[in-house]
Design an enzyme around this catalytic site. Structure first.
Site, PDB file in Angstrom:
ATOM      1  N   GLY A  46     -23.335 -17.029 -29.544  1.00  0.00           N
ATOM      2  CA  GLY A  46     -23.026 -15.615 -29.371  1.00  0.00           C
ATOM      3  C   GLY A  46     -21.932 -15.433 -28.346  1.00  0.00           C
ATOM      4  N   GLN A  51     -16.833 -11.210 -22.218  1.00  0.00           N
ATOM      5  CA  GLN A  51     -16.603 -12.630 -21.919  1.00  0.00           C
ATOM      6  C   GLN A  51     -15.191 -13.097 -22.270  1.00  0.00           C
ATOM      7  OE1 GLN A  51     -20.413 -13.837 -24.052  1.00  0.00           O
ATOM      8  NE2 GLN A  51     -20.305 -15.364 -22.423  1.00  0.00           N
ATOM      9  N   CYS A  88     -25.421 -19.782 -21.403  1.00  0.00           N
ATOM     10  CA  CYS A  88     -24.360 -18.798 -21.597  1.00  0.00           C
ATOM     11  C   CYS A  88     -23.013 -19.496 -21.466  1.00  0.00           C
ATOM     12  CB  CYS A  88     -24.500 -17.697 -20.546  1.00  0.00           C
ATOM     13  SG  CYS A  88     -23.232 -16.423 -20.663  1.00  0.00           S
ATOM     14  N   LEU A  89     -22.074 -19.180 -22.352  1.00  0.00           N
ATOM     15  CA  LEU A  89     -20.744 -19.814 -22.279  1.00  0.00           C
ATOM     16  C   LEU A  89     -20.025 -19.462 -20.978  1.00  0.00           C
ATOM     17  CD1 LEU A  89     -19.441 -19.365 -25.948  1.00  0.00           C
ATOM     18  CD2 LEU A  89     -20.351 -21.448 -24.880  1.00  0.00           C
ATOM     19  N   HIS A 130     -29.462 -11.148 -25.298  1.00  0.00           N
ATOM     20  CA  HIS A 130     -28.512 -11.771 -24.365  1.00  0.00           C
ATOM     21  C   HIS A 130     -27.120 -11.138 -24.482  1.00  0.00           C
ATOM     22  CE1 HIS A 130     -26.873 -15.575 -22.348  1.00  0.00           C
ATOM     23  NE2 HIS A 130     -25.795 -14.952 -22.777  1.00  0.00           N
ATOM     24  N   GLU A 131     -26.641 -11.007 -25.719  1.00  0.00           N
ATOM     25  CA  GLU A 131     -25.280 -10.501 -25.913  1.00  0.00           C
ATOM     26  C   GLU A 131     -25.185  -9.008 -25.603  1.00  0.00           C
ATOM     27  OE1 GLU A 131     -23.138 -12.720 -25.996  1.00  0.00           O
ATOM     28  OE2 GLU A 131     -24.464 -14.341 -26.588  1.00  0.00           O
ATOM     29  N   HIS A 134     -24.810  -8.447 -21.956  1.00  0.00           N
ATOM     30  CA  HIS A 134     -23.438  -8.668 -21.467  1.00  0.00           C
ATOM     31  C   HIS A 134     -22.639  -7.362 -21.458  1.00  0.00           C
ATOM     32  CE1 HIS A 134     -22.749 -12.908 -20.677  1.00  0.00           C
ATOM     33  NE2 HIS A 134     -23.254 -13.284 -21.840  1.00  0.00           N
TER      34      HIS A 134
HETATM   35 NI    NI Z   1     -23.743 -15.196 -22.426  1.00  0.00          NI
END
Ligand code: NI
Length: 155
Positions: A46, A51, A88-89, A130-131, A134
């Site tokens: 995701g 991000q 998380c990226l 999660h997304e 963000h």
């Molecule tokens: Ni993330």
């Protein structure tokens, strides 16, 4: 399509609230295409627009069941609970155990402005939560139950 740079924890853009999309135009389509390409290249499941430094309410998700594009998403229903490992990226190499609902229903628009309803269970429910967090400047680490130790990550 182009790969975009994924912003890392500590960058202020990850703490800001993204604004709703109002124009479902070519610019949005390019953003969605780039976000998907970037997510796949980084092996993520995701990615939220924050991000890649864009403060718009746009998310891409692929938990192995195909690409989902979410514009102006909202969680309209949640039930149950699960505690699983999350990463998380924007926080590379780190993982933690979070508590999330087991099932989540999301209302969102597609890239053309059509309203859609998605139901996610397990991993997909976690990805939705999660997304969407963000987009409101929230990282999973803010509500983590426990971060994994380096030993646990290796195994
Ligand atoms: Ni993330």
């Amino acid at each position: 399509m182009a790969i975009r740079n994924v912003v890392k924890e500590g960058d202020e853009v990850l703490r800001k609230t993204a604004r709703p999309v109002t124009d479902f135009n070519e610019r949005l389509h390019i953003l969605l295409d780039d976000m998907a390409e970037t997510m796949y290249k980084e092996n993520g499941c995701g990615l939220a627009a924050n991000q890649v430094g864009i403060l718009r309410r746009v998310v891409v998700i692929d938990t192995g069941e195909g690409l989902i594009e979410l514009v102006n998403p909202e969680i309209i229903k949640k039930s149950g609970s699960q505690q699983e490992v999350e990463g998380c990226l924007s926080c590379p190499g780190e993982y933690g155990i979070t508590k999330r609902p087991m099932k989540v229903t999301v209302k969102a628009f597609d890239r053309f402005g059509n309203e859609k309803i998605y139901e996610g269970e397990g991993l997909l429910a976690r990805a939705f939560c999660h997304e969407l967090d963000h987009l409101d400047g929230v990282l999973y680490k803010d509500n983590v139950i426990r971060m994994l130790s380096p030993d646990e990550i290796e195994s």
